[in-house]
Design a protein around this motif. Structure first.
Motif, PDB file in Angstrom:
ATOM      1  N   UNK A  20      -7.172  -4.247  21.427  1.00 36.31           N
ATOM      2  CA  UNK A  20      -7.662  -2.890  21.154  1.00 36.31           C
ATOM      3  C   UNK A  20      -7.323  -1.991  22.340  1.00 36.31           C
ATOM      4  N   UNK A  21      -6.988  -0.749  22.079  1.00 40.00           N
ATOM      5  CA  UNK A  21      -6.690   0.193  23.152  1.00 40.00           C
ATOM      6  C   UNK A  21      -7.886   0.346  24.092  1.00 40.00           C
ATOM      7  N   UNK A  22      -7.606   0.427  25.372  1.00 36.11           N
ATOM      8  CA  UNK A  22      -8.610   0.816  26.355  1.00 36.11           C
ATOM      9  C   UNK A  22      -8.649   2.341  26.393  1.00 36.11           C
ATOM     10  N   UNK A  23      -9.614   2.893  27.091  1.00 37.05           N
ATOM     11  CA  UNK A  23      -9.673   4.352  27.232  1.00 37.05           C
ATOM     12  C   UNK A  23      -8.418   4.870  27.927  1.00 37.05           C
ATOM     13  N   UNK A  24      -7.959   4.150  28.928  1.00 37.69           N
ATOM     14  CA  UNK A  24      -6.766   4.569  29.660  1.00 37.69           C
ATOM     15  C   UNK A  24      -5.543   4.602  28.749  1.00 37.69           C
ATOM     16  N   UNK A  25      -5.389   3.593  27.921  1.00 32.63           N
ATOM     17  CA  UNK A  25      -4.266   3.565  26.983  1.00 32.63           C
ATOM     18  C   UNK A  25      -4.381   4.688  25.959  1.00 32.63           C
ATOM     19  N   UNK A  26      -5.602   4.905  25.466  1.00 32.27           N
ATOM     20  CA  UNK A  26      -5.826   5.959  24.465  1.00 32.27           C
ATOM     21  C   UNK A  26      -5.513   7.336  25.035  1.00 32.27           C
ATOM     22  N   UNK A  27      -5.843   7.553  26.302  1.00 31.73           N
ATOM     23  CA  UNK A  27      -5.573   8.840  26.946  1.00 31.73           C
ATOM     24  C   UNK A  27      -4.076   9.106  27.080  1.00 31.73           C
ATOM     25  N   UNK A  28      -3.276   8.045  27.051  1.00 35.80           N
ATOM     26  CA  UNK A  28      -1.831   8.192  27.181  1.00 35.80           C
ATOM     27  C   UNK A  28      -1.121   8.303  25.831  1.00 35.80           C
ATOM     28  N   UNK A  29      -1.869   8.150  24.734  1.00 35.93           N
ATOM     29  CA  UNK A  29      -1.268   8.231  23.406  1.00 35.93           C
ATOM     30  C   UNK A  29      -0.777   9.659  23.141  1.00 35.93           C
ATOM     31  N   UNK A  30       0.343   9.815  22.458  1.00 37.52           N
ATOM     32  CA  UNK A  30       0.889  11.157  22.192  1.00 37.52           C
ATOM     33  C   UNK A  30      -0.073  12.100  21.490  1.00 37.52           C
ATOM     34  N   UNK A  31      -0.979  11.571  20.682  1.00 39.61           N
ATOM     35  CA  UNK A  31      -1.933  12.437  19.969  1.00 39.61           C
ATOM     36  C   UNK A  31      -2.923  13.078  20.940  1.00 39.61           C
ATOM     37  N   UNK A  32      -3.103  12.452  22.085  1.00 42.29           N
ATOM     38  CA  UNK A  32      -3.994  12.989  23.115  1.00 42.29           C
ATOM     39  C   UNK A  32      -3.193  13.672  24.216  1.00 42.29           C
ATOM     40  N   UNK A  33      -2.227  12.961  24.767  1.00 41.75           N
ATOM     41  CA  UNK A  33      -1.482  13.452  25.933  1.00 41.75           C
ATOM     42  C   UNK A  33      -0.254  14.273  25.559  1.00 41.75           C
TER      43      UNK A  33
END
Length: 355
Positions: free
Chosen positions: A251-264
């Protein structure tokens, strides 16, 4: 010696099972704060729970987290002076908007991820992330979002293992329902569920039968239903899939999720989805439902009753459901004792109560 509060308190604006919250003005600065007033008699046998909440609040200082300002006590009460959050609840703001897009949802989730990453870096797991605990700081159009209610949060210790079933079933990770040891990944699952709701207005898991609801969550069975998801980007769906991953190890960590194109990046769409999302929010999260204080620490007990146990397979027994399907309610004042940890049957965030 007990410390005296240098505040002028106003009439009580909310009363809970074990405490009440008053609006107060600090005499020196004339700054408004919220004071959670807890009778010491109500704390008997629950000292560890309130001590844990205070310990967590003392550790954290983040722009998107409701802060503990001070603590006072008298012979009869404990007073928690909390930052006043006056912007209202997440669903209210979305419904009231005339224009709402994926980008708006992305910015909200980015703030939540940033705050939860901060908590995780501090070794703190919230364990009860849900829309009801997300509050706007002010009424300003561009107000930041705030995370509240750390009553179920946990500080990870060296070698400690979390296994207490707590949270709210609709937002709780599969490993919690399966009564397996879990980690901070449970918060990431909850953020995935919140993201899903922000983009369609209804929950990913729903059934009037609690047994079937639990089975859906345990198997991570959810869909991006047409027509509600037809205008939502593939990037948004990919983001949710990585957070609502059944296996906490991948599962994505918060750090990984923050780097996702939909966020970053710039993949979140600008199309107005307000009409569809707000209609579904009003339909699925009526005030009478999501304003209630509830806790799911009775999940283990209820699952045993449904003969689910730790298995993902098994008979689904019919059961009476709560007014808000999927949320297990304890009668006011009742406590559920799980793994030696007593948690009140009702709990509301102070900020949510006074808005």
């Amino acid at each position: 010696m007990p410390r005296c509060m240098p505040c002028v308190c106003m009439p009580c604006v909310c009363r809970g099972a074990f405490s009440e919250v008053v609006l107060a003005e600090e005499k020196r600065t004339q700054r408004l704060v919220a004071i959670k007033c807890i009778p010491k008699k109500a704390l008997e046998g629950k000292e560890n729970s309130i001590e844990n909440e205070i310990a967590v609040l003392h550790k954290i200082k983040h722009a998107n987290i409701v802060s503990l300002e001070d603590i006072f006590e008298s012979k009869s009460h404990l007073y928690l002076v909390m930052q006043l959050v006056s912007g209202g609840e997440l669903f209210d703001r979305i419904v009231e908007k005339g224009f709402y897009t994926e980008k708006d949802a992305s910015k909200l989730i980015q703030q939540i991820l940033d705050a939860v990453k901060y908590l995780h870096d501090m070794g703190i797991v919230h364990r009860d992330l849900k829309p009801e605990n997300l509050l706007y700081y002010s009424l300003d159009e561009d107000s930041k979002i705030m995370i509240s209610d750390f009553g179920l949060s946990k500080i990870e210790g060296s070698g400690s293992v979390m296994s207490t079933a707590c949270g709210t079933p609709g937002y709780v990770a599969p490993e919690v329902l399966a009564q397996k040891p879990y980690s901070k990944a449970v918060d990431c699952w909850s953020i995935g569920v919140i993201s899903y709701i922000l983009l369609c207005g209804y929950p990913p898991f729903y059934d009037e039968n609690d047994a079937k609801l639990f089975e859906q969550i345990l198997k991570a069975e959810y869909e991006f239903d047409s027509p509600y998801w037809d205008d939502i980007s593939d990037s948004a769906k990919d983001f949710i899939v990585h957070l609502m991953e059944k296996d906490p190890k991948i599962r994505y960590t918060c750090e990984q999720a923050l780097q996702h194109p939909w966020i970053a990046g710039d993949t979140a769409l600008d199309k107005n989805i307000h009409e569809s999302v707000s209609a579904q929010i009003k339909k699925n999260f009526a005030k009478s439902k999501w304003k209630q204080a509830f806790n799911a620490t009775a999940v283990v007990r209820h699952m045993r009753r449904l003969q689910l146990g730790t298995s993902q397979e098994g008979p689904s027994q019919p059961t009476l459901t709560s007014p808000c399907h999927g949320h297990l309610l304890l009668p006011e004042g009742e406590e559920e004792e799980t793994n030696g940890c007593k948690i009140p049957g009702t709990r509301e965030s102070q900020a949510q109560q006074i808005t």
